[in-house]
Write an enzyme that holds these catalytic residues in place. Structure first.
Site, PDB file in Angstrom:
ATOM      1  N   HIS A  40      -3.201   7.589   2.023  1.00 54.92           N
ATOM      2  CA  HIS A  40      -3.366   6.109   1.360  1.00 54.92           C
ATOM      3  C   HIS A  40      -4.932   5.819   2.126  1.00 54.92           C
ATOM      4  O   HIS A  40      -5.296   6.202   3.019  1.00 54.92           O
ATOM      5  CB  HIS A  40      -2.431   4.913   1.873  1.00 54.92           C
ATOM      6  CG  HIS A  40      -3.221   3.589   1.737  1.00 54.92           C
ATOM      7  ND1 HIS A  40      -3.601   3.238   0.407  1.00 54.92           N
ATOM      8  CD2 HIS A  40      -3.389   2.646   2.454  1.00 54.92           C
ATOM      9  CE1 HIS A  40      -4.046   2.011   0.521  1.00 54.92           C
ATOM     10  NE2 HIS A  40      -3.736   1.618   1.897  1.00 54.92           N
ATOM     11  N   ASN A  76      -9.986   0.072  -0.245  1.00 57.85           N
ATOM     12  CA  ASN A  76      -8.613   0.007  -0.445  1.00 57.85           C
ATOM     13  C   ASN A  76      -7.993  -0.536  -1.999  1.00 57.85           C
ATOM     14  O   ASN A  76      -8.178  -1.603  -2.059  1.00 57.85           O
ATOM     15  CB  ASN A  76      -8.001  -0.720   0.637  1.00 57.85           C
ATOM     16  CG  ASN A  76      -6.607  -0.594   0.972  1.00 57.85           C
ATOM     17  OD1 ASN A  76      -5.815  -0.137   0.059  1.00 57.85           O
ATOM     18  ND2 ASN A  76      -6.034  -1.006   2.193  1.00 57.85           N
ATOM     19  N   CYS A  94       0.984  -1.312   0.138  1.00 58.90           N
ATOM     20  CA  CYS A  94      -0.060  -0.017  -0.064  1.00 58.90           C
ATOM     21  C   CYS A  94       1.086   1.375   0.005  1.00 58.90           C
ATOM     22  O   CYS A  94       0.475   2.381  -0.544  1.00 58.90           O
ATOM     23  CB  CYS A  94      -0.814  -0.091   1.129  1.00 58.90           C
ATOM     24  SG  CYS A  94      -2.240  -1.206   1.096  1.00 58.90           S
TER      25      CYS A  94
END
Ligand code: UT7
Length: 330
Positions: A257, A287, A120
């Site tokens: 993020h 996500n 990520c």
């Protein structure tokens, strides 16, 4: 006091673009698949829906579309690019890199292309890598891409993870800055990168070519990741602010993020960043790992929120653990 680690920006952002698969998977759709509810997902994560790649639609397909959109936004063509750094945890193949597939499809035959694996945090790591290579004179203009098809590594029977992730890609064109001439030059102001493998069992994929000879599925100890994410975010953002001699008051936009709205809200509050400065796309994308920051950047640039000269703070945390932050004047 002048901070001697601070140098004029070596690179600036020339364009941004993104790509999403057409298929929308809503929370109601998921509630028909596993024991969950729209209420649980929205209240715990902020996610309302996410995109899922079609059969045969690969990470490289989304990456190529995002790259072409970023080139279009910059008014450039593939001939102008001599570096591709692509962040992904869901490559088309174990090798070669997804970056070389994108390079080939764009018809680029010079320079270099490679993938970065920081899950990520991948986009922040990729952007910092491209900035450093351009600063060293190894390239002039880079495509920095975050692209993922996390739907392919989810365990669709595990409600604790399958509701959280989505597919997509985003890209920026990063080019050599043209030197001084102003006291507030556009470009990448400062960056901080971190990792700590002591946490590698808290968010991982339970397979791989060398260990199991399978692709595996994503596994996560959610609460532990959550707690670490907030403290890591605060630490690394404070470090990048110190490096740049800036504070939360100096930024126009915070583009974190997009893992969980509660992590984002809590980090922003601890950092003293006003809610109206926070770019949020988690509700629409879920996500998307390395793609989440460039997807959010593209959304906010396209709708006119992020404008030339704005100071934008990027921040991410993910598997490894890895984490990092970048400050850029748009
Ligand atoms: O991108 C890299 C970084 N990743 C992240 O940042 C993710 C970090 N973690 C999180 O975002 C959160 O920990 C989650 C969203 C994954 C989970 O939220 P939570 O508030 O930490 O929930 P929990 O794990 O403590 O679970 C609470 C309850 C449990 O039931 P019991 O034991 O209290 O009866 C879970 O079994 O919620 C249950 N649960 C669910 N219920 C309905 C877990 N998943 C679901 C679900 N639907 N999908």
């Amino acid at each position: 006091m002048q901070n001697d680690t601070l140098r004029p920006p070596a690179t600036r952002i020339a364009g941004v673009g993104s790509a999403l698969p057409a298929r929308v998977l809503t929370n109601a759709d998921l509630a028909a698949m596993v024991d969950t509810s729209d209420e649980w997902i929205v209240s715990r994560t902020g996610i309302e829906e996410r995109r899922i790649a079609a059969d045969g639609e690969c990470t490289s397909d989304l990456a190529e579309r995002a790259a072409r959109a970023a080139l279009g936004d910059a008014g450039l063509t593939p001939d102008d690019i001599d570096l591709i750094v692509l962040a992904t945890a869901t490559p088309d193949n174990t090798f070669p890199s997804t970056a070389v597939s994108v390079q080939h499809r764009l018809g680029i035959t010079r320079g270099a292309a490679f993938d970065v694996a920081a899950v990520c945090s991948g986009f922040v790591f990729a952007m910092t890598t491209a900035d450093a290579l351009i600063a060293q004179g190894l390239a002039k203009r880079a495509l920095v891409i975050g692209a993922e098809t996390f739907s392919r590594i989810l365990d669709w029977e595990d409600r604790t993870t399958c509701v959280l992730f989505g597919d997509g890609a985003g890209a920026v064109v990063l080019e050599a800055a043209e030197g001084a001439g102003t006291d507030k030059p556009r470009g990448l102001i400062a960056a901080c990168l971190r990792s700590d493998g002591a946490h590698k069992d808290k968010l991982y994929v339970d397979g791989g070519p060398s260990s199991t000879q399978t692709v595996g599925h994503l596994r996560m100890r959610g609460q532990e990741v959550f707690r670490f994410a907030v403290s890591a975010t605060v630490d690394v953002v404070e470090d990048v602010f110190a490096k740049a001699e800036m504070s939360a008051d100096d930024i126009d936009w915070f583009v974190p993020h997009q893992a969980n709205k509660r992590i984002i809200d809590s980090s922003a509050k601890k950092l003293g960043i006003a809610p109206e400065k926070v770019i949020l796309t988690v509700q629409k994308h879920g996500n998307t790992s390395a793609a989440s920051i460039p997807l959010a950047l593209a959304a906010a640039a396209e709708d006119g929120r992020i404008k030339r000269g704005d100071v934008v703070l990027l921040e991410a945390m993910g598997g490894g653990f890895t984490w990092g932050a970048v400050l850029v004047r748009w």
